[in-house]
Design a protein around this motif. Structure first.
Motif, PDB file in Angstrom:
ATOM      1  N   THR A   1     -12.124 -17.538 -10.654  1.00  0.00           N
ATOM      2  CA  THR A   1     -11.370 -17.682  -9.552  1.00  0.00           C
ATOM      3  C   THR A   1      -9.915 -17.706 -10.084  1.00  0.00           C
ATOM      4  N   GLU A   2      -9.994 -18.340 -11.386  1.00  0.00           N
ATOM      5  CA  GLU A   2      -8.455 -18.537 -11.830  1.00  0.00           C
ATOM      6  C   GLU A   2      -7.857 -16.935 -12.278  1.00  0.00           C
ATOM      7  N   ALA A   3      -8.798 -16.174 -12.958  1.00  0.00           N
ATOM      8  CA  ALA A   3      -8.635 -14.908 -13.206  1.00  0.00           C
ATOM      9  C   ALA A   3      -8.128 -14.097 -11.792  1.00  0.00           C
ATOM     10  N   ARG A   4      -9.112 -14.275 -10.868  1.00  0.00           N
ATOM     11  CA  ARG A   4      -8.774 -13.506  -9.635  1.00  0.00           C
ATOM     12  C   ARG A   4      -7.505 -13.961  -8.890  1.00  0.00           C
ATOM     13  N   ARG A   5      -7.018 -15.239  -9.107  1.00  0.00           N
ATOM     14  CA  ARG A   5      -5.851 -15.629  -8.489  1.00  0.00           C
ATOM     15  C   ARG A   5      -4.549 -14.945  -9.332  1.00  0.00           C
ATOM     16  N   GLU A   6      -4.776 -15.084 -10.751  1.00  0.00           N
ATOM     17  CA  GLU A   6      -3.860 -14.323 -11.560  1.00  0.00           C
ATOM     18  C   GLU A   6      -3.717 -12.911 -11.308  1.00  0.00           C
ATOM     19  N   ILE A   7      -4.928 -12.210 -11.229  1.00  0.00           N
ATOM     20  CA  ILE A   7      -4.588 -10.634 -10.753  1.00  0.00           C
ATOM     21  C   ILE A   7      -3.825 -10.671  -9.431  1.00  0.00           C
ATOM     22  N   ARG A   8      -4.300 -11.354  -8.455  1.00  0.00           N
ATOM     23  CA  ARG A   8      -3.633 -11.306  -7.199  1.00  0.00           C
ATOM     24  C   ARG A   8      -2.261 -11.569  -7.356  1.00  0.00           C
ATOM     25  N   ARG A   9      -1.686 -12.470  -7.962  1.00  0.00           N
ATOM     26  CA  ARG A   9      -0.341 -12.801  -8.310  1.00  0.00           C
ATOM     27  C   ARG A   9       0.382 -11.790  -8.803  1.00  0.00           C
ATOM     28  N   ASN A  10      -0.207 -11.094  -9.997  1.00  0.00           N
ATOM     29  CA  ASN A  10       0.201  -9.924 -10.354  1.00  0.00           C
ATOM     30  C   ASN A  10       0.438  -8.682  -9.593  1.00  0.00           C
ATOM     31  N   LEU A  11      -0.520  -8.403  -8.608  1.00  0.00           N
ATOM     32  CA  LEU A  11      -0.640  -7.405  -7.898  1.00  0.00           C
ATOM     33  C   LEU A  11       0.603  -7.529  -6.722  1.00  0.00           C
ATOM     34  N   ARG A  12       0.606  -8.951  -6.276  1.00  0.00           N
ATOM     35  CA  ARG A  12       1.519  -9.389  -5.221  1.00  0.00           C
ATOM     36  C   ARG A  12       3.116  -9.076  -5.805  1.00  0.00           C
ATOM     37  N   ASP A  13       3.284  -9.324  -7.169  1.00  0.00           N
ATOM     38  CA  ASP A  13       4.651  -9.123  -7.893  1.00  0.00           C
ATOM     39  C   ASP A  13       4.814  -7.566  -7.772  1.00  0.00           C
ATOM     40  N   GLN A  14       3.965  -6.642  -8.073  1.00  0.00           N
ATOM     41  CA  GLN A  14       4.121  -5.527  -8.344  1.00  0.00           C
ATOM     42  C   GLN A  14       4.367  -4.814  -6.845  1.00  0.00           C
ATOM     43  N   ARG A  15       3.578  -5.221  -6.049  1.00  0.00           N
ATOM     44  CA  ARG A  15       3.763  -4.766  -4.572  1.00  0.00           C
ATOM     45  C   ARG A  15       5.299  -4.940  -4.174  1.00  0.00           C
ATOM     46  N   ASN A  16       5.827  -6.154  -4.588  1.00  0.00           N
ATOM     47  CA  ASN A  16       7.335  -6.616  -3.903  1.00  0.00           C
ATOM     48  C   ASN A  16       8.237  -5.740  -4.762  1.00  0.00           C
ATOM     49  N   GLY A  17       7.838  -5.570  -6.098  1.00  0.00           N
ATOM     50  CA  GLY A  17       8.518  -4.694  -6.911  1.00  0.00           C
ATOM     51  C   GLY A  17       8.814  -3.208  -6.303  1.00  0.00           C
ATOM     52  N   LEU A  18       7.745  -2.702  -6.034  1.00  0.00           N
ATOM     53  CA  LEU A  18       7.551  -1.365  -5.327  1.00  0.00           C
ATOM     54  C   LEU A  18       8.612  -1.323  -4.157  1.00  0.00           C
ATOM     55  N   CYS A  19       8.242  -2.352  -3.058  1.00  0.00           N
ATOM     56  CA  CYS A  19       9.277  -2.577  -2.221  1.00  0.00           C
ATOM     57  C   CYS A  19      10.711  -2.356  -2.421  1.00  0.00           C
TER      58      CYS A  19
END
Length: 160
Positions: free
Chosen positions: A63-81
């Motif tokens: 769960t910790e790794a999954r949470r970190e990956i999701r945070r990273n993906l959210r940052d990338q999504r926001n950066g793309l936008c």
């Protein structure tokens, strides 16, 4: 999203565009180049966003790794936008200024001039570069996760 880093990157690109405009005052950039590059960014944006949003983390049990990956993906999504919005603002700027922007000639400041189409073209190029890097890093992350999960699955079956 690392807003400060993104804003600094664009500030650098704008200053670079102003330097090029001032040092090469006869350099002309056709507005069509900016429109063409924006078309590329317009295609790249949803493709990159699709890679991010389609990441399936269901098999990641940590769960910790999954949470970190999701945070990273959210940052990338926001950066793309953010980068796509910057490209849009650049293109809209060309259309809001009469005659496709043109060049703001040297003024009181001296020899400084601003070639608006050149600056906008550099802004859009920065957006495309960011989208390319984000796309490739997200795809690599996806492949690494799949490889790691497959390896763990093989180890688990081997132990049984």
């Amino acid at each position: 999203m690392k807003l400060q880093a993104n804003l600094l990157r664009y500030l650098f690109v704008i200053v670079l565009g102003i330097v090029f405009s001032s040092l090469l005052p006869r350099l002309t950039v056709n507005i069509e180049i900016a429109k063409l590059l924006f078309g590329v960014a317009g295609i790249f944006f949803p493709v990159s966003l699709a890679v991010i949003t389609s990441m399936d983390l269901y098999r990641v049990k940590n769960t910790e790794a999954r949470r970190e990956i999701r945070r990273n993906l959210r940052d990338q999504r926001n950066g793309l936008c953010f980068h796509f919005i910057m490209a849009m603002i650049g293109l809209i700027t060309i259309y809001l200024i009469p005659d496709g922007g043109g060049t703001i000639e040297p003024s009181i400041i001296g020899f400084i001039s601003v070639n608006i189409p050149l600056v906008v073209t550099l802004i859009i190029c920065e957006s495309i570069l960011y989208m390319t890097i984000t796309f490739t890093s997200t795809q690599k992350l996806r492949e690494d996760i799949e490889d790691k999960l497959d390896e763990e699955e093989r180890r688990r079956k081997h132990r049984e």
